[in-house]
Design an enzyme around this catalytic site. Structure first.
Site, short mmCIF file in Angstrom:
data_model
loop_
_atom_site.label_atom_id
_atom_site.label_comp_id
_atom_site.label_asym_id
_atom_site.label_seq_id
_atom_site.Cartn_x
_atom_site.Cartn_y
_atom_site.Cartn_z
N GLU A 542 27.68 -10.93 133.16
CA GLU A 542 26.54 -11.09 133.10
C GLU A 542 25.64 -9.72 132.34
OE1 GLU A 542 25.75 -13.63 133.22
OE2 GLU A 542 27.31 -14.38 134.97
N ASP A 606 32.80 -12.75 128.35
CA ASP A 606 33.76 -12.79 129.73
C ASP A 606 34.46 -10.96 128.72
OD1 ASP A 606 33.82 -15.11 130.75
OD2 ASP A 606 34.92 -15.65 129.36
#
Ligand SMILES: [Zn+2]
Length: 705
Positions: A542, A606
Site C-alpha cells: 500500500e 508488490d
C-alpha cells in the site's frame, strides 16, 4: 446487484477512481435456499507447512513450492469461482458476521416495535439485524413477487418523451441504477482540499468496454450469452418472449454505442485521462439531451459551477446515442438497467437465479450459487458496512492487533525512507519532494475514529427491496453532500470486516481494515519473520502505491501536480517498462496474457512491498538479536519470511474467472504475484541457494523501489 459493479472500475468517487487495493475484490453473485450449516472455518497459521510442495524446486517455481499443496487441501468449493489464502480469512470472518447478524436479528425483533433505541451502537445493531432478517426472509420476497418493483416499472412506462429522462436519471443515480452514465463526488485531483461533483462513462452491463469489441470465440460466446441473459431478465419482469428477444438485441446495440464512446481500463489508469474540470455549461453543450442543472438540483446538489467531466468524449457520444435511439428502446434499456442494478437477493428467486446464471456461472465459471445467508451477510456489509463494522470490531479486533500494525507501518515507512535515500538516479529536488510525501502519508488502522450516523436511514423489517433502495439513496446523499465542504480525513472506503487494504492518492493515506489484521496476515503466535512476510509485505504494498506509476503523480497533499523533473520521470518510466515487459510475458490462461500496462501499478506495489518488508525485517532482527542462521522446522528466518509472503497469494481459479480477472482486474494472478516478485529480489535467490540464471534468479531482474 450484479457482481460486475464490484469489479468494473466505477469512477464515482475520487477514491473509487483511483483507490489502490491489495487484493482483487471477491466477486460473488449467487443464490440458493439451502442454508446448510457451514463447514468449520479455521484461520491458517502464520506459515502453513502443509501447503508446501517439497517436491518442487523453489529456484525454478517458488509459487509451486510455497503453495503447491493448496489446491489439494483447499479445493475450490462449488459456490466459488476461485479460492485462495484471502478466501480462507474471508470465510472465517463471514462466519463471525453471520453469528452477530443472527444475534442482532433476534435482538431487533424484540425491540423494533417497542422503542426507538437511543445509543448509536444499539440503533446500528437494530438496523443491521432488521436488514439481514429482511434479506433472509426469502418467503416474504417470493410472496411479494414483482410488486415492490412495480412503481419503478410504472415510472418507465409513463415516460412520454426523451425530455422527461432527466428526472428519472437523477432518481436512478440515487438508487444505484447506472443507466447511461455515472455521477458522484470526488476530491479534486488538482486541489485535494476541494470536494467536487464528477460525471463519468457508464451504462454497460458487460464488465468493461472491450467486452463489446474483443474478437475470438470466447468473446463472441460471452456476447451471445449476455444478449440471452438480458432477454431472459426482461421476460421475467413481464415482457412477452418475442419482444424481450428483440429488445435485448436493441439494448446490445445501444450499449455497444456507449462502449464505443468509452475509454478502455488501461487508459483510465492515467489520472490526466479521467480529469477534465469543466463548467456545467460545457457539459450541457456535450449532452444537451440531459438538463444537467435540473439533474443536479434533483439530487439536492446546488450551485455547481464546474465539475469533473471525467471523459468528455463519452458525453458527446451519449448525445448521439440518445438522438439516434427511439423512446421504446430507451425504455427497454431502462428496464434492463433497473432490474440489473437492484441487489439480486431482494428479487424473486427466478430473477436471482438468472442473474447468477450469467454473472456467476457463465462469466465466472462458478457451478453453484452461494447460500442465501452468505449473500445476506455480504449484502448487509454493502448496505450498512460501518454499522456492521461497529458491532464487529467490538468483539473481534484486539487492541494488540492495532498496536502491532502501527509498529509495522512505522518500520515500513523507515524502510521506504532508507530506500529513497539510496536512489542515485533521482535528482535532489525530486528526492526531497518524495521524502516529504512519505512523511505526509497518513495511516488508518482497523476502523474509523468516529462511527457513521445512520439515523436518517429507515430499515423496515420485511421490506428487503425497499431497504436496499433506501440504503443506496442514503449512501449517495451522504457522498453528494460532501460537495463544497472540507474533506473529512476520517472517511474509509472499505468497511472494517473487509479482508483487503488500500491506498488513496487524493488523501495520501494507507488503510488497513480490521478484517485483514488477522492470521495468517498478522498472527500473534507466528515468528517475526512470518509476520513481516505476511502483513509487512501488504503494508509495503500500500505504501509503494504512493510511488507507483499512478500514485507518484500525486504529491504529499494529494494533488496531481508535476513534482518530478522531466529527466527523473523519464528514468522512472524506463524502470517501470522493465516490469511492463516482465509481466506482459506471463500467460494466464489459454491465449490470454497478463496485461503488463494494466497491472503495472499493482506489480510495482508488490515488488516494492516485498523489498520494504524484507529490509524492515532485517532491521527488526537486528533490533531483537534474532539469529538469521538458526533454522526452525527446517527454515531460516529469511526463508520463513519469503514463504509467508508467497502464501499470501496461494490461489486457485476456475479458467473462466482467470480470464475475467486478466481482462478486467489490475492485479496479476497469484502465481505471478509470487514468482514475478521474488525473481526481482536477489536476496531471495541467496536465501534459497539459487544459481544465477535459474528462473527465480534471472539476469534481467527489475528494480523500481
Ligand atoms: Zn494494490
Amino acid at each position: 446487484m450484479n457482481q460486475l459493479s464490484r469489479i468494473a472500475p466505477l469512477g464515482l468517487t475520487g477514491a473509487a477512481v483511483l483507490a489502490l487495493s491489495v487484493a482483487m475484490l471477491h466477486a460473488q453473485a449467487t443464490n440458493s435456499t439451502a442454508s446448510a450449516s457451514p463447514a468449520k472455518v479455521e484461520l491458517l497459521p502464520g506459515l502453513d507447512r502443509q501447503l508446501i510442495d517439497i517436491s518442487a524446486d523453489p529456484c525454478v517455481n517458488f509459487y509451486q513450492y510455497a503453495c503447491g499443496n493448496f489446491d489439494k487441501l483447499y479445493p475450490i468449493p462449488p459456490d466459488r469461482s476461485s479460492y485462495g489464502g484471502f478466501s480462507v480469512v474471508h470465510d472465517y470472518t463471514e462466519s463471525i458476521l453471520r453469528s452477530l447478524l443472527d444475534q442482532a436479528a433476534q435482538v431487533s425483533a424484540q425491540h423494533s416495535t417497542l422503542e426507538t433505541k437511543t445509543s448509536d451502537y444499539a440503533a446500528n445493531e437494530q438496523k443491521i439485524g432488521d436488514y439481514y432478517a429482511s434479506c433472509m426472509d426469502e418467503d416474504a420476497i417470493e410472496a411479494k413477487g414483482l410488486k415492490p418493483l412495480q412503481p419503478e416499472l410504472d415510472r418507465i412506462a409513463a415516460l412520454g418523451s426523451k425530455k422527461e429522462l432527466t428526472d428519472l436519471l437523477a432518481h436512478y443515480q440515487m438508487i444505484n441504477v447506472g443507466a447511461f452514465f455515472g455521477y458522484g463526488e470526488q476530491q479534486d485531483f488538482k486541489d485535494a482540499r476541494r470536494q467536487i461533483a464528477v460525471v463519468d462513462q457508464g451504462g454497460l452491463g458487460l464488465p468493461e468496454r472491450d467486452y463489446y469489441f474483443r474478437k475470438g470465440d470466447e468473446a463472441e460466446k460471452t456476447r451471445k450469452q449476455y444478449v440471452e441473459h438480458v432477454a431472459a431478465m426482461l421476460q421475467l419482469i413481464g415482457e412477452p418472449a418475442d419482444k424481450a428477444a428483440s429488445d435485448a438485441q436493441k439494448i446490445m446495440t445501444l450499449e455497444t454505442a456507449l462502449a464505443n464512446a468509452s475509454m478502455d481500463i488501461t487508459s483510465r489508469r492515467q489520472p490526466e485521462n479521467v480529469y477534465h474540470l469543466l463548467p456545467v455549461t460545457k457539459l450541457t453543450e456535450l449532452t444537451p439531451a440531459i438538463d444537467w442543472p435540473k439533474l443536479f438540483a434533483d439530487t439536492d446538489v446546488t450551485e455547481i459551477v464546474e465539475l469533473n467531466v471525467a471523459n468528455p468524449g463519452f458525453f458527446k457520444g451519449l448525445q448521439s446515442v440518445l438522438d439516434s435511439t427511439d423512446l421504446d428502446t430507451i425504455k427497454a434499456y431502462l428496464r434492463w438497467q433497473l432490474v440489473n442494478s437492484i441487489p439480486e437477493y431482494a428479487l424473486p428467486k427466478a430473477l436471482s437465479r438468472e442473474d447468477f446464471n450469467f454473472y456467476g456461472h457463465e462469466l465466472n465459471g462458478q457451478p453453484e450459487q452461494r447460500a442465501r445467508w452468505k449473500r445476506c451477510v455480504a449484502g448487509t456489509d454493502n448496505a450498512l458496512g460501518m454499522a456492521l463494522g461497529q458491532v464487529y470490531v467490538a468483539d473481534n479486533f484486539p487492541a494488540a492487533n492495532k498496536a502491532f500494525t502501527l509498529q509495522m507501518v512505522h518500520d515500513i515507512e523507515a524502510a521506504m525512507g532508507a530506500e529513497l535515500e539510496t536512489q542515485t538516479w533521482m535528482s535532489d529536488p525530486t528526492k526531497h519532494t518524495a521524502e516529504t510525501k512519505l512523511h505526509l502519508m497518513a495511516n488508518k488502522i482497523g476502523y474509523p475514529d468516529r462511527w457513521r450516523d445512520y439515523s436518517t436511514l429507515t430499515v423496515v423489517r420485511g421490506d428487503a427491496l425497499g431497504n436496499a433502495l433506501r440504503a443506496a439513496d442514503f449512501e449517495n446523499k451522504r457522498e453528494l453532500n460532501k460537495i463544497g465542504k472540507p474533506v473529512d480525513r476520517n472517511e474509509w472506503e472499505m468497511s472494517p470486516p473487509t479482508v483487503n487494504a488500500y491506498y488513496d492518492p487524493s488523501m495520501n493515506d494507507i488503510n488497513f481494515p480490521a478484517g485483514i489484521l488477522q492470521a495468517p496476515f498478522y498472527d500473534p503466535h507466528a515468528t517475526d519473520a512470518e509476520n513481516y512476510g505476511h502483513i509487512g509485505s501488504i503494508v509495503g504494498h500500500e505504501l509503494t502505491h504512493g510511488f507507483d506509476d499512478q500514485g507518484s503523480q500525486f504529491d504529499g497533499y494529494g494533488n496531481l501536480l508535476g513534482w518530478w523533473s522531466s529527466d527523473d520521470r523519464k528514468k522512472f518510466d524506463a524502470m517501470t517498462d522493465c516490469e511492463v515487459q516482465e509481466y506482459g510475458n506471463f500467460t494466464a490462461v489459454g491465449d490470454v496474457k497478463v496485461n503488463g500496462k494494466l497491472t503495472l501499478g499493482e506489480n510495482t506495489a508488490d515488488n516494492g512491498g516485498l523489498r520494504l518488508a524484507f529490509n524492515a525485517f532485517l532491521a527488526d532482527a537486528k533490533r531483537k538479536g534474532i539469529d538469521l542462521d538458526a533454522k526452525q522446522d527446517g527454515y531460516t528466518p529469511i526463508q520463513q519470511f519469503f514463504l509467508a509472503f508467497a502464501q499470501n497469494w496461494c490461489d486457485n481459479m476456475r479458467p473462466e474467472r482467470l480470464r475475467l480477472q486478466v481482462q478486467t482486474d489490475p492485479h496479476s494472478p497469484g502465481q505471478f504475484r509470487v514468482n514475478g516478485v521474488v525473481r526481482n529480489l536477489p536476496e531471495f535467490g541467496k536465501a534459497f541457494g539459487c544459481k544465477a540464471g535459474q528462473p527465480m534468479m534471472p539476469a534481467n531482474a527489475c528494480h523500481i523501489w
